[in-house]
Design an enzyme around this catalytic site. Structure first.
Site, PDB file in Angstrom:
ATOM      1  CG  ASP A   1       6.422  -2.837  11.694  1.00  0.00           C
ATOM      2  OD1 ASP A   1       6.991  -2.539  12.626  1.00  0.00           O
ATOM      3  OD2 ASP A   1       6.656  -4.074  10.986  1.00  0.00           O
TER       4      ASP A   1
ATOM      5  CB  SER B   1      -1.146  -0.138   1.211  1.00  0.00           C
ATOM      6  OG  SER B   1      -1.393  -1.201   1.569  1.00  0.00           O
TER       7      SER B   1
END
Lengths: 237, 435
Positions: free
Chosen positions: A136, A114
């Protein structure tokens, strides 16, 4: 019962938790949004289906499955970088559809990065909601550029979002929470959604309850930090 | 995605061996011409008919590594140069004094001056575009205004009305961003993405209709096409595939798996005359754009001497001349007697002056002989480094191959072996500039 109707078992889809968004993985990338065959993702929807919600980094698909019945006429797509995890979500959806006729036809998943390819998948102002659940954290400063929410990438997310569309972020890492909130606050095309609106939005409680990550945090009694912002017009005349 | 496996090379950093193509830029009124080759800026003042040595404030060498991008401002008063030494220099073109030196964290791949000459933007090899304002204090650091995530920006141009900035990258994308008045705060509003190229995009050129009402963008890339875009909406209007155009693919000259690419493009502002440089083609391809029908058509090829493969083009609309240069940062004279290992370039000019002003169809491009070149031998000596460049065919052929290899290396993401990657990670220099 056929293999496709059974729900997948996670232990057959083990994958590392972290994937490097900087490395080029081997998956097909559409040249432009018109090239994406969204119709094949949502076979029960005729015509030219337009995806409206995107779950960026959808993991094992918890949010997709929770959103599906709340917005049955809205097409929702999950985007995930890890190969095995994407396969799990595909199998999960294909397992849910036949056992729940008429349901779960509005969700699907695509394997992609993405951070590089959002404009390849969505037209300008196409999405009304974008989700970034427990991204993350990339703790080290030298890895901050791998964070999915950043000042530069917010330009692209703003581009694919409609005016008034809402971008949801949640994390259990307070430093990341500060970072995401600060990026959004400083971006001229996003404004914070008011508290009263947040309490009445049915989607908000799903941020912490619908996904495996969210459930794990709750089990451990951890705190979560949300930043929910609306896409607004540029102030420059 | 294509990948190239990098072998361990004996001499450490392979980047220093990369051949950087020679670049040419001409003042809008053709009062001066600049060729950048290797780390040198060679300037010839046509108005004063003399070679010029640009002076930087320290009197030192202008750049210490290959220059990768140069640009005049639209009014010609400023000139910017930048490259592998991570430095951007901004020059006043009347005196050729350097008025500002800007430090970049990474090597620079593109540079551009805003239409009002107030800002200079530059793109680094991490895909970030930075900006400095010429009104601010000279020591002010550049600030980032936008980024192409994890890509290299190959071309950056401002739209003629100054409202937009177009950036193209090696990941097949062209991004059109609103260039705001308060540009130092960032360019966050994306107008459109022009998506359609099936390989890296290497060059951009804006054209606009007579009444300025519609804006169009031309692009060229590694897929050997030139494309016409409505950049406001991002729609692809026309694709001109160049691979089947008259005579450019001479079988004997191509190696197996040879990928051709468009390397440079320039256009007259109304799009009637478009010049394209293609890897491996010794000359220039001419196209024409019909802005009403929104189509592109191939006009003809103009061939030059064998091995002359232009590395940079610039059209001077006011004089109807196309200036081209061929050269590379590793192209030196193969004359063993000549101890002066000066970098060689070859400059050729095509004139488009119409024979009959009343008949636009009589416009026939004419390749000028050295004796017909404005500035004559003085100019050629200054910009080429020698007068007998035409005789250095072998050297030019080798340089063309080197430039092609280095372009491929830059456009295709390298795939390192695990050990090499670990070594690179350990030696990585990601230090941010302390503000």
């Amino acid at each position: 019962m056929s293999a496709t109707a059974r729900l997948p078992r996670k232990r057959f889809y083990r994958a590392r938790a972290h994937s490097n968004p900087l490395s080029d993985s081997h998956f097909p990338v559409p040249i432009c949004p018109s090239d994406v065959d969204f119709a094949s993702h949502y076979p029960q929807f005729s015509g030219n289906p337009m995806v409206r919600f995107a779950d960026v980094g959808c993991g094992f698909g918890g949010l997709l499955v929770a959103l599906s019945p709340l917005f049955p006429d809205t097409l929702i797509i999950g985007m995930e970088l890890r190969d095995k995890v994407t396969e799990y979500v595909k199998d999960r959806i294909h397992g849910l559809r036949p056992t729940n006729p008429g349901h779960y036809n509005n969700i699907s998943v695509v394997r992609t990065n993405s951070m590089k390819y959002i404009p390849n998948y969505f037209h300008k102002a196409q999405l009304s909601k974008m989700f970034f659940l427990f991204p993350d954290p990339h703790f080290k400063e030298k890895n901050h550029r791998r964070r999915v929410i950043s000042p530069h990438l917010l330009d692209e997310y703003a581009y694919v979002m409609q005016l008034g569309g809402i971008l949801y972020t949640v994390t259990d890492v307070d430093e990341l929470g500060d970072w995401m909130k600060s990026c959004l606050q400083n971006h001229p095309l996003f404004e914070p959604v008011g508290e009263d609106e947040i309490t009445t939005d049915p989607v908000v409680k799903l941020l912490t309850s619908a996904t495996e990550e969210g459930q794990k945090v709750a089990r451990n009694g951890g705190q979560t930090f949300m930043a929910i912002y609306r896409r607004v017009a540029s102030k420059e005349d | 995605m294509e990948e190239v496996l990098i072998e361990e090379s004996e001499s450490g950093n392979s980047c220093t061996d990369e051949a950087a193509p020679a670049l040419i830029a001409v003042h809008p009124t053709e009062s001066s011409v600049v060729v950048a080759v290797g780390s040198e800026l060679r300037v010839f003042d046509l108005k004063g008919d003399s070679a010029v040595s640009p002076l930087d404030e320290l009197g030192g060498p202008h750049h210490s590594a290959s220059i990768r991008a140069i640009s005049f401002s639209s009014d010609g008063e400023l000139f910017a140069s930048a490259g592998d030494d991570k430095i951007i220099k901004i020059w006043k073109t009347d005196s050729w004094n350097c008025i500002r030196t800007v430090q970049s964290e990474k090597k620079v791949s593109a540079v551009s001056i805003s239409q009002d000459s107030q800002y200079v933007t530059f793109a680094d090899k991490f895909g970030v575009v930075w900006i400095v304002s010429l009104k601010e204090d000279r020591d002010t650091k550049a600030v980032p205004i936008l980024g192409h995530y994890c890509s290299i920006i190959t071309s950056m141009k401002f739209s003629p009305d100054g409202r937009f900035i177009a950036t193209a990258d090696r990941d097949y994308k062209i991004r059109i961003t609103v260039f705001p008045r308060s540009a130092l705060k960032g360019a966050h509003e994306i107008q459109s993405f022009c998506l359609g190229h099936t390989d890296f995009v290497s060059c951009l050129a804006f054209v606009c209709s007579q009444d300025q009402s519609k804006g169009f963008l031309l692009s060229g890339g590694g897929d050997l096409t030139v494309r016409l875009w409505d950049y406001i909406s991002g729609s692809l209007l026309y694709t001109c595939a160049l691979d089947d155009k008259a005579g450019i693919l001479e079988a004997s000259e191509i190696e197996e798996n040879d990928k051709r690419a468009v390397t440079d493009i320039c256009a007259s502002s109304d799009g009637s005359l478009i010049s394209v440089a293609v890897q491996g083609f010794n000359g220039v391809m001419l196209l024409s754009c019909d802005l009403v029908a929104k189509t592109l058509s191939f006009v003809k090829n103009v061939s030059m001497e064998k091995s002359f493969i232009p590395t940079s083009l610039v059209l001077v609309s006011s004089k109807e001349r196309l200036w081209t240069v061929m050269g590379a940062s590793n192209l030196t004279s193969s004359d063993l007697n000549n101890n002066n290992q000066r970098l060689l370039t070859r400059v050729r000019i095509i004139s488009f002056l119409q024979k009959d002003p009343l008949d636009s169809c009589s416009r026939d491009p004419a390749l000028l002989e050295d004796s017909q070149v404005p500035g004559g031998e003085k100019l050629l000596m200054q910009l080429q480094g020698c007068l007998d460049a035409a005789a250095q065919e072998a050297a030019f052929a080798a340089a063309a191959a080197a430039v092609r290899t280095s372009l491929q290396n830059m456009m295709i993401k390298k795939q390192y072996s695990v050990e090499r990657r670990e070594l690179r990670k350990r030696n990585r220099n990601d230090k941010k500039i302390k503000s």
